[in-house]
Design an enzyme around this catalytic site. Structure first.
Site, PDB file in Angstrom:
ATOM      1  N   GLU A 139       9.963  30.696  -6.951  1.00  0.00           N
ATOM      2  CA  GLU A 139       9.839  31.756  -6.398  1.00  0.00           C
ATOM      3  C   GLU A 139       8.810  33.119  -6.661  1.00  0.00           C
ATOM      4  O   GLU A 139       8.266  34.250  -6.284  1.00  0.00           O
ATOM      5  CB  GLU A 139      11.232  32.105  -5.526  1.00  0.00           C
ATOM      6  CG  GLU A 139      11.362  31.161  -4.631  1.00  0.00           C
ATOM      7  CD  GLU A 139      11.528  30.037  -4.979  1.00  0.00           C
ATOM      8  OE1 GLU A 139      12.050  30.081  -6.283  1.00  0.00           O
ATOM      9  OE2 GLU A 139      12.116  29.131  -3.986  1.00  0.00           O
ATOM     10  N   GLU A 158      13.945  30.184 -17.378  1.00  0.00           N
ATOM     11  CA  GLU A 158      12.505  30.857 -17.296  1.00  0.00           C
ATOM     12  C   GLU A 158      11.851  31.269 -15.914  1.00  0.00           C
ATOM     13  O   GLU A 158      10.791  30.866 -16.405  1.00  0.00           O
ATOM     14  CB  GLU A 158      12.106  30.415 -17.987  1.00  0.00           C
ATOM     15  CG  GLU A 158      12.372  30.160 -19.657  1.00  0.00           C
ATOM     16  CD  GLU A 158      12.001  29.183 -20.491  1.00  0.00           C
ATOM     17  OE1 GLU A 158      10.524  29.650 -20.788  1.00  0.00           O
ATOM     18  OE2 GLU A 158      12.288  28.591 -21.477  1.00  0.00           O
ATOM     19  N   GLN A 210       0.765  -1.452   0.036  1.00  0.00           N
ATOM     20  CA  GLN A 210      -0.279   0.060   0.409  1.00  0.00           C
ATOM     21  C   GLN A 210       1.291   1.463  -0.181  1.00  0.00           C
ATOM     22  O   GLN A 210       0.291   1.817  -0.959  1.00  0.00           O
ATOM     23  CB  GLN A 210      -1.123  -0.093   0.879  1.00  0.00           C
ATOM     24  CG  GLN A 210      -2.083  -1.189   1.260  1.00  0.00           C
ATOM     25  CD  GLN A 210      -3.460  -1.600   1.847  1.00  0.00           C
ATOM     26  OE1 GLN A 210      -2.456  -0.161   3.109  1.00  0.00           O
ATOM     27  NE2 GLN A 210      -4.526  -1.607   1.761  1.00  0.00           N
TER      28      GLN A 210
END
Ligand SMILES: Cc1cc2nc3c(=O)[nH]c(=O)nc-3n(C[C@H](O)[C@H](O)[C@H](O)COP(=O)(O)OP(=O)(O)OC[C@H]3O[C@@H](n4cnc5c(N)ncnc54)[C@H](O)[C@@H]3O)c2cc1C
Length: 395
Positions: free
Chosen positions: A372, A368, A284
């Site tokens: 932030e 590019e 799981q």
């Protein structure tokens, strides 16, 4: 095998679906995820291959100038980058730079400029580059100091540009320099500078985590004809930002391509790796990780194709492109890191696909506009919208 259900989303049109199918088949035959040490030679060869395959026609706008369509088709560019990134980071880089380096000409060039450059870019006969960043002006683009002064009918460029992709192999550079009409972002203009122009030299090459041609350029009394000015004088910042509206969104698409490949690799490994009397995929904890990867990819893809679709409808998509880039690149980093973890020791072994994805994906969160900076853009647009609403009395 990648889940291609996203191709049925309403953001895309039938011709986009055909494009993805044909490019995926072409890439399967022509590209590999790993590459040799001579990235200059590989990039040159990829430009030729992508040009003769017809794919670079999608990187430029204008049927009369070698483009597939009259306008840049942002969704097509995104699909190309996503597909290429799934197969080869270097092929994605090559396609992206042909578009980014010539994008200002497609969007703002005169017919003469378009005729001189775009058909060669589209055919893979000329290599393009985009020279905006400087040592002291990366995130803070408006702090650039490279100058262009008018002298005897020519612009004379002096200054340094750094982190320039395709630096050293490009045939021409789209260079942004200060022309001084106003302080900050309002006094910048855009120029086409041929690589063999006297006064332009490669000051140094830069080696990065995922190798590709990258250099620092020095301009010393570099004379550019008046006809090299792209767009209006003093409008260079707008030219750069409009170009980034298209290509920032496509960085998000490239991130998706890396993430999808990482998920494919994770599924392949976890369903075949025997352990503790079962398979890695049976646990799981593994399933939760796979689910998180797939959900993150879909969420990022929705933002990416929303931005591309809005851009193709016309107008600026600054906020949406920033949301897409920020989310897709951060998600891709997590997905790729998760894939490395699932592959165990093999995940950090040179030559494995997930190991190369780990190196490929990192720079996307920086170039590019770093994450932030995208956050600042989104917040600025939100506040602007809110205050405009207050002025109109909406609140
Ligand atoms: C592989 C690669 C390829 C590139 N290709 C090109 C190219 O082809 N053409 C080109 O012009 N440039 C290119 N660049 C340059 C790229 O756009 C810049 O690296 C990027 O804009 C960041 O500038 P900087 O490196 O100077 O970092 P800085 O501006 O010094 O920023 C450093 C970090 O500070 C943080 N930061 C920035 N602003 C803020 C803020 N306001 N608040 C809080 N934190 C902040 C971010 O985390 C950022 O990563 C490339 C860069 C790389 C790494």
């Amino acid at each position: 095998m990648s889940d291609k259900a996203y191709l049925d989303w309403p953001f895309l049109e039938p011709h986009h679906r055909v494009l993805e199918r044909e490019l995926d088949a072409w890439a399967g035959q022509h590209l590999t995820a790993s590459h040799g040490d001579d990235v200059d030679a590989e990039c040159r060869a990829l430009v030729v291959a992508l040009g003769s395959g017809g794919w670079l026609r999608l990187a430029v706008g204008g049927r009369d100038f070698g483009g597939q369509a009259d306008e840049i088709d942002t969704r097509a560019i995104c699909l190309v980058r996503e597909t290429l990134a799934r197969h080869s980071g270097l092929a994605d880089f090559t396609f992206a730079m042909q578009g980014l380096g010539s994008g200002a000409i497609s969007l703002y060039g005169t017919d003469e400029q378009k005729a001189a450059y775009l058909p060669r870019v589209a055919a893979g006969e000329a290599i393009a580059a985009f020279a905006l960043s400087e040592p002291e002006a990366g995130s803070d683009v408006a702090a650039m100091s490279c100058q262009a002064r008018l002298e005897n009918g020519e612009y004379v460029l002096d200054g340094v540009k750094t982190w320039i992709s395709n630096g050293g192999i490009a045939d021409f550079y789209l260079v942004f320099a200060r022309t001084g009409e106003a302080p900050g972002s309002r006094g910048i203009s855009a120029f086409i500078v041929d690589a063999d122009t006297p006064g332009l030299e490669i000051a140094g090459r830069i080696e990065v985590t995922a190798p590709h041609p990258l250099a620092t350029l020095r301009f010393t009394g570099c004379r550019v004809p008046r006809s090299g000015l792209v767009g209006e004088l003093g409008q260079g910042f707008k030219v750069a930002m409009s170009t980034l509206d298209v290509f920032r969104t496509s960085v998000a698409a490239a991130a998706l391509g890396f993430a999808r490949r990482a998920l494919d690799e994770s599924l392949a490994r976890t369903t075949s790796r025997a352990m503790f009397g079962g398979r890695l995929a049976d646990f799981q904890l593994t399933q939760a990780r796979l689910a998180e990867m797939a959900t993150g990819i879909d969420a990022a893809a929705l933002l990416t194709y929303r931005a591309a679709w809005l851009r193709d409808r016309g107008g600026r998509v600054t906020k949406e492109a920033a949301m897409a880039k920020m989310t897709a690149t951060e998600t891709a980093q997590r997905v790729v890191d998760g894939a490395v973890q699932l592959w165990g020791g093999l995940g950090v072994t040179r030559g494995q696909v997930v190991e190369s994805l780990y190196r490929e994906v990192r720079a996307l969160r920086i170039y590019e506009g770093a994450t932030e900076v995208q956050g600042l853009i989104v917040a600025r647009e939100l506040i602007k919208g809110f205050e405009a609403g207050l002025e109109k009395g909406d609140a």
